[in-house]
Write a protein that holds these residues in place. Structure first.
Motif, PDB file in Angstrom:
ATOM      1  N   LEU A 184      46.580  45.843  40.629  1.00  0.00           N
ATOM      2  CA  LEU A 184      47.699  46.205  40.666  1.00  0.00           C
ATOM      3  C   LEU A 184      48.044  46.819  41.773  1.00  0.00           C
ATOM      4  CD1 LEU A 184      47.773  47.842  37.001  1.00  0.00           C
ATOM      5  CD2 LEU A 184      48.971  46.069  38.071  1.00  0.00           C
ATOM      6  N   ILE A 185      47.005  47.641  42.513  1.00  0.00           N
ATOM      7  CA  ILE A 185      47.599  48.098  43.811  1.00  0.00           C
ATOM      8  C   ILE A 185      48.173  47.218  44.987  1.00  0.00           C
ATOM      9  CG2 ILE A 185      46.613  49.456  45.813  1.00  0.00           C
ATOM     10  CD1 ILE A 185      45.059  51.065  43.768  1.00  0.00           C
ATOM     11  N   TRP A 186      47.283  45.804  45.070  1.00  0.00           N
ATOM     12  CA  TRP A 186      47.620  44.614  45.838  1.00  0.00           C
ATOM     13  C   TRP A 186      48.748  44.086  45.491  1.00  0.00           C
ATOM     14  CZ3 TRP A 186      47.354  42.016  49.829  1.00  0.00           C
ATOM     15  CH2 TRP A 186      47.888  40.749  49.849  1.00  0.00           C
ATOM     16  N   LYS A 187      49.069  44.003  44.208  1.00  0.00           N
ATOM     17  CA  LYS A 187      50.311  43.335  43.993  1.00  0.00           C
ATOM     18  C   LYS A 187      51.512  44.219  43.928  1.00  0.00           C
ATOM     19  CE  LYS A 187      49.532  38.979  43.116  1.00  0.00           C
ATOM     20  NZ  LYS A 187      50.358  37.897  43.772  1.00  0.00           N
ATOM     21  N   THR A 188      51.509  45.458  43.679  1.00  0.00           N
ATOM     22  CA  THR A 188      52.485  46.271  43.661  1.00  0.00           C
ATOM     23  C   THR A 188      52.770  47.048  44.922  1.00  0.00           C
ATOM     24  OG1 THR A 188      51.425  48.040  42.812  1.00  0.00           O
ATOM     25  CG2 THR A 188      52.548  46.483  41.181  1.00  0.00           C
ATOM     26  N   ILE A 189      51.899  47.581  45.636  1.00  0.00           N
ATOM     27  CA  ILE A 189      51.853  48.254  46.725  1.00  0.00           C
ATOM     28  C   ILE A 189      51.460  47.562  48.050  1.00  0.00           C
ATOM     29  CG2 ILE A 189      51.175  50.389  47.678  1.00  0.00           C
ATOM     30  CD1 ILE A 189      50.371  51.432  45.077  1.00  0.00           C
ATOM     31  N   ALA A 190      50.383  46.889  48.106  1.00  0.00           N
ATOM     32  CA  ALA A 190      49.946  46.361  49.470  1.00  0.00           C
ATOM     33  C   ALA A 190      50.709  45.012  49.799  1.00  0.00           C
ATOM     34  CB  ALA A 190      48.611  46.218  49.110  1.00  0.00           C
ATOM     35  N   GLU A 191      50.711  44.180  48.687  1.00  0.00           N
ATOM     36  CA  GLU A 191      51.344  42.761  49.204  1.00  0.00           C
ATOM     37  C   GLU A 191      52.923  42.991  49.682  1.00  0.00           C
ATOM     38  OE1 GLU A 191      50.974  38.324  47.759  1.00  0.00           O
ATOM     39  OE2 GLU A 191      51.130  40.067  46.143  1.00  0.00           O
ATOM     40  N   PRO A 192      53.648  43.841  48.687  1.00  0.00           N
ATOM     41  CA  PRO A 192      54.918  43.733  49.203  1.00  0.00           C
ATOM     42  C   PRO A 192      55.362  44.360  50.656  1.00  0.00           C
ATOM     43  CG  PRO A 192      54.759  44.468  46.979  1.00  0.00           C
ATOM     44  CD  PRO A 192      53.497  44.412  47.723  1.00  0.00           C
ATOM     45  N   LYS A 193      54.549  45.153  51.140  1.00  0.00           N
ATOM     46  CA  LYS A 193      54.560  45.656  52.456  1.00  0.00           C
ATOM     47  C   LYS A 193      54.288  44.887  53.622  1.00  0.00           C
ATOM     48  CE  LYS A 193      54.373  50.401  50.836  1.00  0.00           C
ATOM     49  NZ  LYS A 193      53.608  51.825  51.005  1.00  0.00           N
ATOM     50  N   ILE A 194      53.709  43.609  53.348  1.00  0.00           N
ATOM     51  CA  ILE A 194      53.262  42.888  54.315  1.00  0.00           C
ATOM     52  C   ILE A 194      54.473  42.191  55.359  1.00  0.00           C
ATOM     53  CG2 ILE A 194      51.903  40.731  54.934  1.00  0.00           C
ATOM     54  CD1 ILE A 194      50.133  41.480  52.491  1.00  0.00           C
ATOM     55  N   LYS A 195      54.426  42.401  56.377  1.00  0.00           N
ATOM     56  CA  LYS A 195      55.864  41.952  56.944  1.00  0.00           C
ATOM     57  C   LYS A 195      55.656  40.402  57.785  1.00  0.00           C
ATOM     58  CE  LYS A 195      57.624  46.478  57.850  1.00  0.00           C
ATOM     59  NZ  LYS A 195      58.027  47.427  58.953  1.00  0.00           N
TER      60      LYS A 195
END
Length: 343
Positions: A278-289
């Motif tokens: 969930l941390i990967w999908k909701t926080i980390a991945e969306p912030k990858i530019k």
């Protein structure tokens, strides 16, 4: 202590990469000199994972010239420096910072004089495109400074082709293709301009053979055709031959069977590791530019948050129920990870 730290980190990263990739093939690593100055020169597709694969598979404790931007946070900077990474500044980091490269290049020359190994990505930046981009002359500057200050040093240049079937995919396959050694001696300083051109041409030519190289002209058309043919990008010689032969007799990538079983196993693995997921999908991945950093950030979560979460769950089972349930959970996760990735 430094040696123990490096051995420990290399072992841990190897373990992480084992669970992250379905398969990592290494070619010609036995030809790498063990006690001589070595400069690894790789193509750059997959951000930090490129460096980690070379670091864990070349048999040397290497130093890495790394983009300075990743050193911005103090804690991250200390960790990276402990792993023998040296910051390199580019124009986008500000003109005033470019002079800091003088210290890094001098340090690199000193390391080569001491028969250490250095990893450089001479394309200057990462890019998912399956083409070897024009090489910057930064690596030649280090070579000249080394030879001028330590004329008896022989530098062994080793081109490295990094190949991925799908660089942003979890459970991908990869090939690390070490090329033939290109020895460099003091004779290169006789005509610097000519030597720079020859060095860049030699390394570029080697890299185009060690990895898939699609010319920038008609790149999209050729790349789409290769994807339609489902070629195996971890076999660059065959792919390059396929392109040269106008897409005739091209071998296809043999994907694993039991896709439905793998999908089920992956779902079960996600359930067992739901918090890191969930941390990967909701926080980390969306912030990858930059898409090239997808695997880097996913791998970072896999080797940090996942073990931490597993430890908490094991403590919970051990304290609330019995210690055997903690180990049952551990074995269950490891088995699901192996089956869902390696099948």
């Amino acid at each position: 202590m430094k040696r123990i730290w490096l051995y420990s980190m290399r072992l841990y990263l190897r373990l992480g990469l084992f669970f992250y990739f379905k398969k990592v093939e290494v070619r010609n690593a036995e030809n790498i000199p063990k006690n001589e100055a070595v400069m690894f020169l790789g193509n750059h597709q997959n951000a930090l994972l490129d460096a980690l694969l070379i670091a864990t598979k070349n048999g040397r404790f290497s130093y890495f010239l790394t983009r300075a931007a990743v050193f911005n946070k103090p804690i991250v900077s200390k960790v990276l420096q402990s792993l023998q990474m040296l910051p390199v500044y580019r124009i986008r980091d500000g003109w005033g910072n470019l002079n800091k490269n003088n210290v890094v290049f001098s340090k690199s020359a000193e390391l080569l004089h001491k028969n250490e190994a250095i990893v450089i990505f001479p394309e200057g930046s990462h890019n998912l495109k399956r083409t070897v981009r024009p090489l910057s002359k930064g690596f030649t500057r280090i070579i000249f400074e080394t030879i001028e200050n330590y004329p008896e040093t022989t530098i062994n240049l080793i081109p490295v082709g990094l190949n991925f079937q799908n660089a942003t995919k979890f459970g991908d396959t990869a090939l690390i293709n070490f090329g033939h050694v290109i020895p460099v001696t003091k004779s290169i300083i006789e005509d610097k301009n000519k030597s720079v051109i020859q060095l860049k041409a030699s390394v570029f030519d080697s890299l185009t053979k060690l990895t898939t190289h699609i010319d920038t002209e008609n790149y999209d058309l050729v790349h789409e055709k290769l994807k339609d043919l489902n070629v195996d990008f971890t076999k660059p010689e065959q792919v390059n031959t396929c392109i040269e032969n106008n897409f005739n007799n091209c071998e296809t990538y043999k994907s694993g069977k039991n896709k439905h079983i793998k999908r089920l196993l992956k779902c079960l693995l996600i359930i067992n590791l739901f918090v890191p997921y969930l941390i990967w999908k909701t926080i980390a991945e969306p912030k990858i530019k930059e898409i090239e950093f997808t695997s880097t950030f996913r791998f970072a979560i896999a080797i940090t948050l996942v073990p931490f979460f597993m430890l908490i769950v094991m403590l919970f089972f051990g304290l609330v129920f019995q210690i055997k349930f903690a180990f049952i959970y551990l074995l269950n996760v490891l088995l699901l990870a192996l089956l869902s990735i390696k099948l």
